[in-house]
Design a protein around this motif. Structure first.
Motif, PDB file in Angstrom:
ATOM      1  N   LYS A 302       1.272  -1.079   0.115  1.00 39.61           N
ATOM      2  CA  LYS A 302       0.104  -0.309  -0.063  1.00 39.61           C
ATOM      3  C   LYS A 302       1.085   0.869   0.121  1.00 39.61           C
ATOM      4  O   LYS A 302       1.486   0.973   1.055  1.00 39.61           O
ATOM      5  N   GLU A 306      -3.552   5.615  -1.159  1.00 35.32           N
ATOM      6  CA  GLU A 306      -4.304   4.329  -0.981  1.00 35.32           C
ATOM      7  C   GLU A 306      -4.415   3.352  -2.825  1.00 35.32           C
ATOM      8  O   GLU A 306      -4.833   3.184  -2.841  1.00 35.32           O
ATOM      9  N   ILE A 308      -2.381   0.745  -3.999  1.00 30.12           N
ATOM     10  CA  ILE A 308      -1.771  -0.324  -3.903  1.00 30.12           C
ATOM     11  C   ILE A 308      -1.234  -1.122  -5.282  1.00 30.12           C
ATOM     12  O   ILE A 308      -1.554  -1.615  -5.918  1.00 30.12           O
ATOM     13  N   GLY A 354      -7.255   2.491  -3.060  1.00 27.20           N
ATOM     14  CA  GLY A 354      -7.693   1.640  -1.389  1.00 27.20           C
ATOM     15  C   GLY A 354      -8.572  -0.273  -1.572  1.00 27.20           C
ATOM     16  O   GLY A 354      -8.360  -1.250  -0.686  1.00 27.20           O
ATOM     17  N   ARG A 356      -9.391  -3.453  -3.673  1.00 24.29           N
ATOM     18  CA  ARG A 356      -7.766  -4.588  -3.951  1.00 24.29           C
ATOM     19  C   ARG A 356      -8.248  -5.062  -5.036  1.00 24.29           C
ATOM     20  O   ARG A 356      -7.804  -6.411  -5.026  1.00 24.29           O
TER      21      ARG A 356
END
Length: 379
Positions: A302, A306, A308, A354, A356
């Motif tokens: 991360k 935000e 990833i 953020g 995934r």
């Protein structure tokens, strides 16, 4: 939460019934990844965006003059951008590499929102003034001097370049070594916007690596001023959400078995495990296959804002653990072929907000080109 899947329909139909059942049972846990070896990847084709590798400026055109007209940028006034331009131009005059410009702009964003503050009365932090909230009582200069954006910028850079190894530090560490803030982790969140501002005002200089005299987009092993670097030096062999693989949520880079996998940017490890540990015989201590589900040994990191990144099919247990802070370019694992794969490669994903899962995935090719660390440039 269902995470990313990237098997095409034909691959799903080929899987044995036992595998189909296992994947159905583990849909909220498993990452379904890359079918086929290198030869098969080429048959999958590349998206138009993957093939159209645009040329971006990387700072060679130099920064806009601070006393000229400012371009527009949502969320920032002309006065704020003019202050940022002053910071950038002073850095260029001092021959500080563009990474320093990004650090300086991000620092001023945190300290003053790019506003040249005078004395703020009860809201003042001691005698802090100006873009960098420098304190005359701490030797930064007179009140008049530290409220001069050019003077304040020069003082910031003079201290920055005296920090040993600042060029290799994360932005927040380098800024903190200069500022000694009570909130040392606050600078990191401004890195994406600071890089965007430097790109806007200095011909894409946040995509550059190296000294001012020879600005160029970051090569493999170099970290761009934006803070990003390519995770492997390898050609692109399968693209993002192609016509034949619409569920392929990342890209496959044809790195060789045993190559280092590098963190694409500074951040915190949030996942480091074997995707199939709970469901033997699909383990990660052996090569995978087209009938093996999951991402094998993989890592999620991360980053600021935000973002990833995901790195799949590692040969061995990752070199990093959950909760560990990593630097851009730090080795985090070894290229292998664990999980749903029939040949060594790195499956690389970028996720926004953020998220995934598949709804957060964005095209890594476009993302990394914009950061000055294009993928698929090696063989």
């Amino acid at each position: 939460m269902t995470l990313t899947g990237d098997l095409d329909g034909a691959a799903r139909r080929r899987r044995p019934r036992r595998v189909v059942l296992l994947v159905a049972l583990t849909a909220t846990l498993s990452l379904l990844c890359c079918a086929g070896g290198t030869a098969a990847f080429f048959l999958d084709g590349l998206s138009n965006d993957d093939q159209a590798l645009s040329t971006y400026g990387c700072g060679a055109g130099g920064p806009l003059p601070a006393n000229g007209d400012m371009p527009s940028l949502s969320g920032y006034s002309a006065a704020q951008l003019r202050n940022a331009s002053t910071i950038i131009n002073v850095g260029a005059e001092l021959k500080v590499p563009p990474k320093g410009w990004v650090i300086a702009v991000a620092t001023a964003m945190q300290e003053s929102s790019l506003t040249n503050h005078g004395y703020l009365g009860a809201r003042n932090d001691h005698d802090s003034l100006g873009l960098f909230q420098q304190r005359p009582s701490q030797g930064w200069g007179s009140p008049k001097q530290v409220q001069d954006p050019a003077y304040a910028s020069r003082k910031f850079y003079e201290k920055l370049v005296k920090v040993r190894g600042w060029e290799r530090m994360s932005l927040t560490d380098a800024a903190q070594r200069v500022q000694r803030s009570a909130f040392p982790d606050a600078y990191a969140k401004h890195e994406p916007d600071a890089a965007q501002i430097v790109n806007l005002l200095a011909d894409g200089a946040a995509r550059a690596a190296g000294a001012n005299a020879a600005l160029a987009c970051a090569a493999m092993g170099e970290v761009a001023a934006s803070g990003w670097t390519a995770p492997v030096k390898a050609g692109l062999v399968s693209g993002f959400r192609t016509a034949s693989r619409p569920d392929h949520q990342g890209v496959d880079l044809g790195a060789a078995r045993g190559d280092d996998i590098l963190a694409a940017a500074a951040g915190t490890v949030i996942v480091s495990r074997c995707d199939n540990d709970p469901f033997p015989p699909f383990r990660c201590d052996r090569d995978g296959s087209p009938s093996t589900p999951g991402c094998g040994w993989y890592v999620d990191i991360k980053h600021a804002d935000e973002v990833i990144t995901r790195y799949c099919h590692m040969l061995y247990r990752p070199k990093v653990q959950v909760g560990q802070t990593v630097a851009a370019g730090q080795p985090i694992g070894i290229v292998g072929t664990s999980g749903h794969s029939s040949g060594p490669h790195l499956h690389f994903e970028v996720h926004l907000n953020g998220d995934r899962g598949s709804s957060g995935a964005t095209n890594p090719m476009a993302w990394m080109r914009e950061k000055g660390a294009p993928l698929g440039t090696g063989t």
